[in-house]
Design an enzyme around this catalytic site. Structure first.
Site, short mmCIF file in Angstrom:
data_model
loop_
_atom_site.label_atom_id
_atom_site.label_comp_id
_atom_site.label_asym_id
_atom_site.label_seq_id
_atom_site.Cartn_x
_atom_site.Cartn_y
_atom_site.Cartn_z
N TYR A 153 0.83 -1.21 0.00
CA TYR A 153 0.00 0.00 0.00
C TYR A 153 0.87 1.26 0.00
O TYR A 153 0.38 2.36 -0.26
CB TYR A 153 -0.94 0.05 1.21
N ILE B 269 -12.98 -5.37 7.55
CA ILE B 269 -11.99 -4.29 7.73
C ILE B 269 -12.33 -3.12 6.80
O ILE B 269 -11.57 -2.80 5.89
CB ILE B 269 -10.55 -4.80 7.51
N LYS C 187 -12.72 0.42 5.05
CA LYS C 187 -11.92 1.65 4.97
C LYS C 187 -12.87 2.83 4.86
O LYS C 187 -13.85 2.77 4.11
CB LYS C 187 -11.00 1.58 3.74
N SER C 188 -12.58 3.90 5.58
CA SER C 188 -13.26 5.17 5.31
C SER C 188 -12.33 6.31 5.68
O SER C 188 -11.61 6.24 6.66
CB SER C 188 -14.57 5.29 6.08
N ASN D 11 -19.59 2.81 10.93
CA ASN D 11 -19.21 1.44 10.55
C ASN D 11 -18.85 0.59 11.77
O ASN D 11 -19.09 -0.62 11.78
CB ASN D 11 -18.01 1.47 9.59
N1 LIG Z 1 -5.82 -8.60 1.28
C1 LIG Z 1 -6.11 -8.01 0.16
O1 LIG Z 1 -5.74 -8.47 -0.94
C2 LIG Z 1 -6.91 -6.76 0.18
C3 LIG Z 1 -7.44 -6.23 -1.00
C4 LIG Z 1 -8.18 -5.05 -0.94
C5 LIG Z 1 -8.37 -4.43 0.29
N2 LIG Z 1 -7.81 -4.96 1.43
C6 LIG Z 1 -8.00 -4.29 2.75
O2 LIG Z 1 -9.39 -4.26 3.01
C7 LIG Z 1 -9.77 -2.91 3.30
C8 LIG Z 1 -11.21 -2.69 2.90
O3 LIG Z 1 -11.43 -2.92 1.54
P1 LIG Z 1 -11.73 -1.75 0.52
O4 LIG Z 1 -11.16 -0.48 1.06
O5 LIG Z 1 -11.30 -2.21 -0.80
O6 LIG Z 1 -13.32 -1.68 0.48
P2 LIG Z 1 -14.46 -1.24 1.53
O7 LIG Z 1 -13.88 -0.99 2.88
O8 LIG Z 1 -15.54 -2.25 1.40
O9 LIG Z 1 -15.01 0.10 0.90
C9 LIG Z 1 -14.31 1.31 0.98
C10 LIG Z 1 -15.13 2.35 0.21
O10 LIG Z 1 -16.43 2.48 0.79
C11 LIG Z 1 -16.63 3.82 1.21
N3 LIG Z 1 -17.35 3.75 2.51
C12 LIG Z 1 -16.84 3.41 3.71
N4 LIG Z 1 -17.80 3.42 4.64
C13 LIG Z 1 -18.95 3.79 4.03
C14 LIG Z 1 -20.27 3.98 4.48
N5 LIG Z 1 -20.62 3.81 5.75
N6 LIG Z 1 -21.21 4.37 3.55
C15 LIG Z 1 -20.87 4.57 2.27
N7 LIG Z 1 -19.62 4.39 1.78
C16 LIG Z 1 -18.67 4.01 2.66
C17 LIG Z 1 -15.28 4.45 1.32
O11 LIG Z 1 -15.34 5.82 1.02
P3 LIG Z 1 -14.95 6.95 2.14
O12 LIG Z 1 -13.52 6.73 2.48
O13 LIG Z 1 -15.21 8.22 1.41
O14 LIG Z 1 -15.88 6.74 3.30
C18 LIG Z 1 -14.50 3.71 0.23
O15 LIG Z 1 -14.75 4.30 -1.02
C19 LIG Z 1 -8.74 -2.08 2.53
O16 LIG Z 1 -8.71 -0.75 2.95
C20 LIG Z 1 -7.48 -2.86 2.82
O17 LIG Z 1 -6.98 -2.55 4.10
C21 LIG Z 1 -7.11 -6.11 1.39
#
Ligand SMILES: NC(=O)c1ccc[n+]([C@@H]2O[C@H](COP(=O)([O-])OP(=O)(O)OC[C@H]3O[C@@H](n4cnc5c(N)ncnc54)[C@H](OP(=O)(O)O)[C@@H]3O)[C@@H](O)[C@H]2O)c1
Length: 275
Positions: A51, A228, A230-231, A240
């Site tokens: 990252y 997990i 992200k926001s 969340n």
């Molecule tokens: N192991 C792996 O291969 C892998 C791959 C991908 C991700 N990850 C990890 O998993 C974490 C989470 O996955 P992700 O970030 O891809 O997806 P996510 O957490 O499902 O979604 C993040 C998105 O949703 C928005 N969001 C967050 N809370 C919200 C809410 N209550 N209402 C509306 N929208 C909301 C965020 O925008 P805002 O920031 O504007 O709120 C962001 O655009 C990553 O940050 C990373 O640490 C791991």
């Protein structure tokens, strides 16, 4: 302040039942976001060498009034650092950037079967765990065949398998496999794509007077999956995490189970290439 209950890993260590995701934030963004997340009540922080934001995460930890021992810090081994010696070096790089003596959880980010180095990487992680540089060792994006090989060749079962999970990609078989082996499942991309407007989710949100995101995240925790999310927005961050004071009933859980559509958004671990 909302907080997540602690769960116990197969090595006896405790892990918060909800974490804070940090992809794709840069050092500057992540520093502010992790500071806010710690203030909000998050205690599990998920980052990765790939990252490129471990330095910012480290700054946030140092500046926080929350003690290091109360924070569960997780990072991941990048593909380019797979192999025995390379993994040890990769870990040391992460520890330096995070400015910590140990991480609570270290994951192999992707199996990269073409490279065929995940068993060697795993052996290095077992050694680093003995050295005290890692508390718990785990994997990410591993399928049953990859896990079986690790277990057969080293006898050491990962504590965690972090995989893509959302309401329309629930990975029920993979979760069952993890559970059968005592491996805790973490779910990445927990909010999926386009699910906020899904009529089933919206109806449940209305029924419980919650947001669609809270309904989806509660589904994870009631299924023993650590989400997990992200926001970068403190209100959404707080909302969340604030999900442990209501319960989805059997009918609600069945309605969400019915959303399974095999809709993978990220890479397939058998073929995904990562540097
Ligand atoms: N192991 C792996 O291969 C892998 C791959 C991908 C991700 N990850 C990890 O998993 C974490 C989470 O996955 P992700 O970030 O891809 O997806 P996510 O957490 O499902 O979604 C993040 C998105 O949703 C928005 N969001 C967050 N809370 C919200 C809410 N209550 N209402 C509306 N929208 C909301 C965020 O925008 P805002 O920031 O504007 O709120 C962001 O655009 C990553 O940050 C990373 O640490 C791991």
């Amino acid at each position: 302040m909302p907080s997540a209950p602690l769960l116990t890993l197969n090595d006896g260590h405790k892990i918060p039942g909800m974490g804070f995701g940090t992809y794709p934030m840069n050092d500057q963004e992540v520093e502010a976001a992790v500071q806010a997340a710690l203030l909000t009540g998050y205690r599990l922080i998920d980052t990765a060498a790939s990252y490129g934001n471990e330095t910012g995460v480290g700054h946030a930890l140092q500046d926080s009034e929350v003690e290091r021992k109360d924070i569960f810090l997780a990072t991941k081994l990048r593909g380019a650092d797979q192999g025995y010696d390379a993994a040890l070096k990769g870990l040391d790089g992460s520890l330096q950037r995070l400015n910590v003596d140990y991480v609570d959880l270290y994951l192999i980010h992707w199996p990269l079967p073409e490279k065929d180095l995940y068993v060697e990487s795993w052996k290095a992680m077992i050694a680093a765990q003995k050295d005290g540089k890692i508390r718990s060792i785990g994997v990410s994006n591993f399928k049953p065949a990859h896990l079986e090989r690790l277990i057969q060749e080293t006898g050491v079962v990962p504590a965690v398998n972090q995989i893509e999970i959302h309401a329309d990609f629930q990975q029920a078989d993979m979760r069952r496999f993890n559970a059968k082996h005592g491996i805790l499942t973490e779910g990445w991309r927990p909010l999926g794509k386009g699910l906020m407007d899904n009529p089933v989710i919206v109806e449940l949100a209305d029924k419980h007077n919650r947001t669609p995101a809270q309904i989806m995240l509660r589904w994870f925790t009631q299924n023993d999956i650590i989400p997990i999310p992200k926001s970068s927005n403190t209100d959404r961050m707080r909302a969340n995490l604030d999900i442990f004071n209501f319960t989805l009933d059997d009918g609600d859980l069945a309605a969400i189970a019915g959303l399974e559509a095999g809709n993978r958004l990220g890479g397939d671990p058998d073929t995904h290439v990562e540097e």
